[in-house]
Design an enzyme around this catalytic site. Structure first.
Site, mmCIF file in Angstrom:
data_model
loop_
_atom_site.group_PDB
_atom_site.id
_atom_site.type_symbol
_atom_site.label_atom_id
_atom_site.label_comp_id
_atom_site.label_asym_id
_atom_site.label_seq_id
_atom_site.Cartn_x
_atom_site.Cartn_y
_atom_site.Cartn_z
ATOM 1 N N CYS A 17 48.453 -47.134 -43.522
ATOM 2 C CA CYS A 17 47.997 -46.791 -42.175
ATOM 3 C C CYS A 17 46.677 -46.038 -42.278
ATOM 4 O O CYS A 17 46.137 -45.836 -43.368
ATOM 5 C CB CYS A 17 49.039 -45.958 -41.439
ATOM 6 S SG CYS A 17 49.407 -44.388 -42.257
ATOM 7 N N CYS A 20 46.490 -43.059 -44.622
ATOM 8 C CA CYS A 20 46.247 -43.395 -46.027
ATOM 9 C C CYS A 20 44.753 -43.580 -46.273
ATOM 10 O O CYS A 20 44.218 -43.130 -47.295
ATOM 11 C CB CYS A 20 46.999 -44.670 -46.405
ATOM 12 S SG CYS A 20 48.792 -44.588 -46.186
ATOM 13 N N ASP A 415 21.729 -65.943 -25.080
ATOM 14 C CA ASP A 415 20.338 -66.268 -25.366
ATOM 15 C C ASP A 415 20.051 -67.763 -25.328
ATOM 16 O O ASP A 415 18.918 -68.170 -25.255
ATOM 17 C CB ASP A 415 19.921 -65.681 -26.715
ATOM 18 C CG ASP A 415 20.723 -66.263 -27.870
ATOM 19 O OD1 ASP A 415 21.782 -66.852 -27.604
ATOM 20 O OD2 ASP A 415 20.289 -66.126 -29.025
#
Length: 528
Positions: A17, A20, A415
């Site tokens: 997680c 950690c 664009d």
């Protein structure tokens, strides 16, 4: 011991997680000489800038934090340490539950195995689960304790070892119940949860691995007129590389010889291939569609554009969103609070019942159920999945913070039209000047690999219409094609191409202008 001035990459094991990640980053940054350390939960790698620091010292720092590491260039296979532990824990927990609760399952109130030997059997089954399968939690808890910290490993280790320890005392001393099935079941469930977390994390990191896979494994290098296949890692700037039609470009460079259409959608998002010739640039990972090319490599390895894109995605996935940083701060104080609540629970039950054993299971339940895994896992997993999914679609997202505020978007500017098309050209309008033109154009385009050619062929054979085979064919990259069909010369191509071949395109001017204003491509089909 060798040192490295360039960024060092470490492959990590044991991350579960965001907490950690923070612990490993803190351990690495605590080393003298480390100027920067970033850990990606998605790729399970650490990128460290540490001029003059031995790689072995970095690995040792990670291991002292309670995790494992190796150089990312190592060929050693990465293993999930919970793979073999999970089935062992599940089988052991199921066996313990059946033997401990068979009196309730069968409904007669008596165990199948008498109590004195039953306790020893339960001890024999629970010990491997506790010592082997529960070792990662104990190791993580001890590593945290050395740093005067606590995490989810602390909660699991304290809860399971309390249940196991009290049960061992009951086996040798007698006098109260045993809780072997509780400790084993907790270990099995937490390992299952970690396995699911690992799968979610690996899935979220698949986008990075797919980006890295765009670079071919080998290149056709030409030296002194001799062509040989070499690993792409051995390509250096200045090497001449042969790229055949259909192959991916192995490195950024410049075309020395040949003309072709390149699919650069990976980089630009433009679905239509781009014509390139001598002196034109090529980008590693793009696809050579038509002609053979000889390219001089300019940027390779970490300097190539594809490597820069991969790094950008990895950094975006590891960059914490504001809500994620909040979850990390909450998790930091959550564990001590949970331990305090568990102690109060135990004391409350003891005072209420007058029996110390009555508060044991409720206290263990508080420790285990309150594990803060989700606090640090949910947000980084969502960020990784979102950034990874965007990368698959050609959208580079800067990180969790950008995703977190994306719901406030009201206007999006693009664009060019190619970015938002399906990438599959189709004929949507036509001006028929002769009844045979559709079939002749489809025949002329049959041997072309250009996407517009495929659209013309598909349109010309709609409804099963027959299309003759061309007798000869020649392609002009970026312009058009010339073919002989049923004895007639057929030219198919752009406005400029046809004018250059002496074809009068004036009768199509109004039709062309109307489609140009609608941002549609032009593919003229006059018959010679």
């Amino acid at each position: 011991m060798s040192t490295a001035a360039s960024p060092i990459r470490l492959r990590l094991k044991g991350l579960h997680c965001a907490s950690c990640v923070g612990r490993v980053e803190t351990a690495l940054r605590g080393l003298s000489g480390v100027t920067r350390a970033e850990v990606s939960l998605a790729t399970e790698q650490a990128r460290v800038e540490a001029p003059g620091v031995p790689v072995a010292a970095l690995i040792q720092a990670v291991r002292q934090a309670g995790y494992d590491a190796e150089a990312a260039s190592s060929a050693a296979a990465q293993e999930d340490t919970s793979d073999w532990r999970l089935p062992v824990a599940v089988v052991g927990a199921l066996a313990l539950m059946v033997l401990s609760m068979d009196d309730l399952i069968l409904g007669h109130g008596n165990h199948m195995v008498p109590d004195p030997p039953l306790r020893w059997i339960l001890l024999a089954l629970a010990t491997p689960v506790q010592l082997l399968c529960g070792w990662p939690f104990l190791r993580g808890a001890l590593a945290s304790a050395r740093r005067l910290a606590a995490d989810m490993n602390t909660l699991v280790a304290v809860g399971t070892w309390a249940a196991y320890g009290v049960s061992v005392a009951a086996v040798f001393g007698g006098g109260h119940d045993v809780y072997f099935e509780s400790s084993a079941t907790i270990i099995a469930l937490i390992l299952l949860g970690r396995s699911l977390e690992l799968r979610a994390r690996r899935s979220a990191g698949d986008a990075v691995r797919r980006l890295m896979a765009l670079r071919p494994a080998a290149a056709h290098r030409v030296r002194d007129g001799v062509e040989s296949d070499v690993p792409v890692e051995q390509v250096v700037p200045g090497d001449l590389l042969r790229i055949r039609p259909g192959e991916r470009v192995p490195a950024d460079g410049e075309i020395v010889e040949g003309e072709s259409d390149l699919d650069e959608s990976m980089v630009t998002g433009e679905s239509m291939p781009v014509p390139r010739g001598p002196g034109g640039p090529v980008t590693g990972g793009t696809v050579n569609r038509t002609g053979a090319l000889l390219v001089r490599a300019a940027r390779v390895g970490d300097d190539a554009l594809l490597a820069q894109i991969v790094r950008a995605v990895e950094e975006a996935q590891s960059r914490k969103a504001p809500v994620e940083r909040l979850a990390d701060r909450v998790a930091g104080v959550f564990v001590p609070i949970v331990i305090g609540i568990a102690a109060l629970t135990f004391g409350g039950w003891w005072l209420a019942t007058g029996q110390a054993g009555a508060g044991f299971l409720p206290a263990v339940a508080v420790l285990v159920i309150a594990c803060p895994c989700a606090l640090g896992l949910a947000t980084p997993t969502a960020v990784m999945a979102g950034v990874g999914r965007g990368a698959e679609k050609g959208i580079l997202i800067r990180g969790g913070e950008a995703l977190e505020v994306a719901h406030r978007l009201r206007t999006v500017a693009f664009d060019k039209t190619g970015t938002v098309t399906e990438g599959k050209p189709a004929v949507v309008d036509e001006l028929v000047l002769h009844p045979d033109l559709r079939a002749l154009a489809a025949a002329a385009e049959k041997r072309s690999e250009h996407p517009l050619a495929r659209a013309v062929v598909a349109h010309g054979t709609t409804g099963g219409a027959a299309s003759p085979e061309p007798e000869d064919f020649f392609a002009y990259p970026g312009s058009g094609v010339e073919a002989t069909v049923q004895g007639r010369t057929v030219l198919v191509g752009s406005h400029e191409f046809l004018n250059g071949r002496g074809v009068d395109t004036a009768p199509t001017a109004v039709f062309t202008d109307r489609n140009r204003s609608a941002a549609r491509s032009r593919r003229r089909r006059p018959r010679g």
